[in-house]
Write a protein that holds these residues in place. Structure first.
Motif, PDB file in Angstrom:
ATOM      1  N   UNK A  17       0.883  -1.155   0.000  1.00 29.48           N
ATOM      2  CA  UNK A  17       0.000   0.000   0.000  1.00 29.48           C
ATOM      3  C   UNK A  17       0.926   1.211   0.000  1.00 29.48           C
ATOM      4  N   UNK A  18       0.416   2.339  -0.389  1.00 26.23           N
ATOM      5  CA  UNK A  18       1.216   3.563  -0.366  1.00 26.23           C
ATOM      6  C   UNK A  18       0.351   4.693   0.166  1.00 26.23           C
ATOM      7  N   UNK A  19       0.999   5.675   0.729  1.00 28.24           N
ATOM      8  CA  UNK A  19       0.311   6.896   1.128  1.00 28.24           C
ATOM      9  C   UNK A  19       1.317   8.027   1.040  1.00 28.24           C
ATOM     10  N   UNK A  20       0.781   9.222   0.930  1.00 33.39           N
ATOM     11  CA  UNK A  20       1.653  10.373   0.842  1.00 33.39           C
ATOM     12  C   UNK A  20       0.922  11.635   1.253  1.00 33.39           C
ATOM     13  N   UNK A  29      -3.007  11.301   1.379  1.00 30.04           N
ATOM     14  CA  UNK A  29      -3.635  10.679   0.219  1.00 30.04           C
ATOM     15  C   UNK A  29      -3.219   9.223   0.187  1.00 30.04           C
ATOM     16  N   UNK A  30      -4.166   8.326  -0.089  1.00 34.25           N
ATOM     17  CA  UNK A  30      -3.851   6.914  -0.316  1.00 34.25           C
ATOM     18  C   UNK A  30      -4.127   6.646  -1.792  1.00 34.25           C
ATOM     19  N   UNK A  64     -12.260   8.819  -3.921  1.00 30.78           N
ATOM     20  CA  UNK A  64     -13.239   7.737  -3.775  1.00 30.78           C
ATOM     21  C   UNK A  64     -13.401   7.337  -2.312  1.00 30.78           C
ATOM     22  N   UNK A  65     -12.865   8.142  -1.416  1.00 33.34           N
ATOM     23  CA  UNK A  65     -12.875   7.807   0.006  1.00 33.34           C
ATOM     24  C   UNK A  65     -14.222   7.994   0.666  1.00 33.34           C
ATOM     25  N   UNK A  66     -14.448   7.152   1.685  1.00 31.87           N
ATOM     26  CA  UNK A  66     -15.600   7.270   2.578  1.00 31.87           C
ATOM     27  C   UNK A  66     -15.090   7.073   3.993  1.00 31.87           C
ATOM     28  N   UNK A  67     -15.712   7.760   4.928  1.00 35.00           N
ATOM     29  CA  UNK A  67     -15.256   7.718   6.320  1.00 35.00           C
ATOM     30  C   UNK A  67     -15.141   6.268   6.799  1.00 35.00           C
ATOM     31  N   UNK A  68     -14.060   5.957   7.481  1.00 34.65           N
ATOM     32  CA  UNK A  68     -12.984   6.857   7.860  1.00 34.65           C
ATOM     33  C   UNK A  68     -11.876   6.968   6.802  1.00 34.65           C
ATOM     34  N   UNK A  71      -9.072   9.369   2.594  1.00 32.61           N
ATOM     35  CA  UNK A  71      -7.879   9.660   1.810  1.00 32.61           C
ATOM     36  C   UNK A  71      -7.804   8.879   0.498  1.00 32.61           C
ATOM     37  N   UNK A  72      -8.661   7.882   0.324  1.00 32.12           N
ATOM     38  CA  UNK A  72      -8.590   7.028  -0.861  1.00 32.12           C
ATOM     39  C   UNK A  72      -8.788   7.845  -2.133  1.00 32.12           C
TER      40      UNK A  72
END
Length: 171
Positions: A17-20, A29-30, A64-68, A71-72
């Motif tokens: 997985x990555x995030x930044x 952001x994921x 495309x994120x939804x809580x929680x 960041x997706x």
């Protein structure tokens, strides 16, 4: 969207997985590829673009994120490009500027204790799922948990009201 990569956790065998941090907004952001998943071959060490500190232009993105997991962010892997990296002083300045000093600041008041030394936010609740915790009061402890079939690396830390034992999954 341009990001600086600051998380690269291992997932199931062969996947990552990555995030930044979004360089324009300072938010996490994921990046999730529209077609497929991130694999070890996407790491810079294997010819890909991903490594901690790398600056990437993801091209056109869609939230495309939804809580929680707000960041997706969907992107086309073929469109992502490497950009000049930040120098180490700028990288750490950005990391520190986004870090919070409490889990409640990071994840919101919906964070609750689950069992012993674990915390969670229920699906559909919480303010975010990614963040960086600036530990100011106590030193975290890295421990090797003897489990079968292989030992696991964990970090024990005191965060205020919830003492945690979290898996260390970074590559």
């Amino acid at each position: 969207m341009r990001i600086v990569v600051n998380h690269l956790p291992r997932m199931r065998r062969g996947y990552i997985c990555a995030a930044g941090i979004n360089l324009a907004t300072g938010e996490h952001v994921r990046p999730l590829p529209r077609n497929g998943a991130l694999r070890y071959r996407d790491l810079a060490a294997h010819g890909g673009l991903l490594e901690v500190g790398a600056v990437l232009d993801l091209g056109t993105t869609k939230s495309i994120g939804r809580a929680p997991e707000i960041e997706d962010t969907e992107y086309f892997k073929r469109s992502a490009r490497s950009r000049p990296d930040l120098d180490s002083a700028e990288f750490w300045a950005r990391m520190k500027s986004t870090a919070k000093t409490s889990l409640i600041e990071l994840f919101g008041r919906d964070l609750h204790e689950v069992g012993h030394a674990h915390a969670a936010v229920d699906v559909g609740h919480g303010e975010r799922s990614l963040g960086m915790l600036l530990i100011t009061k106590s030193r975290p402890e890295l421990v090797i948990e003897a489990r079968q079939p292989r030992p696991r690396l964990r970090m024990n830390l005191q965060t205020g009201r919830i003492p945690l034992s979290v898996a260390v999954t970074d590559i």
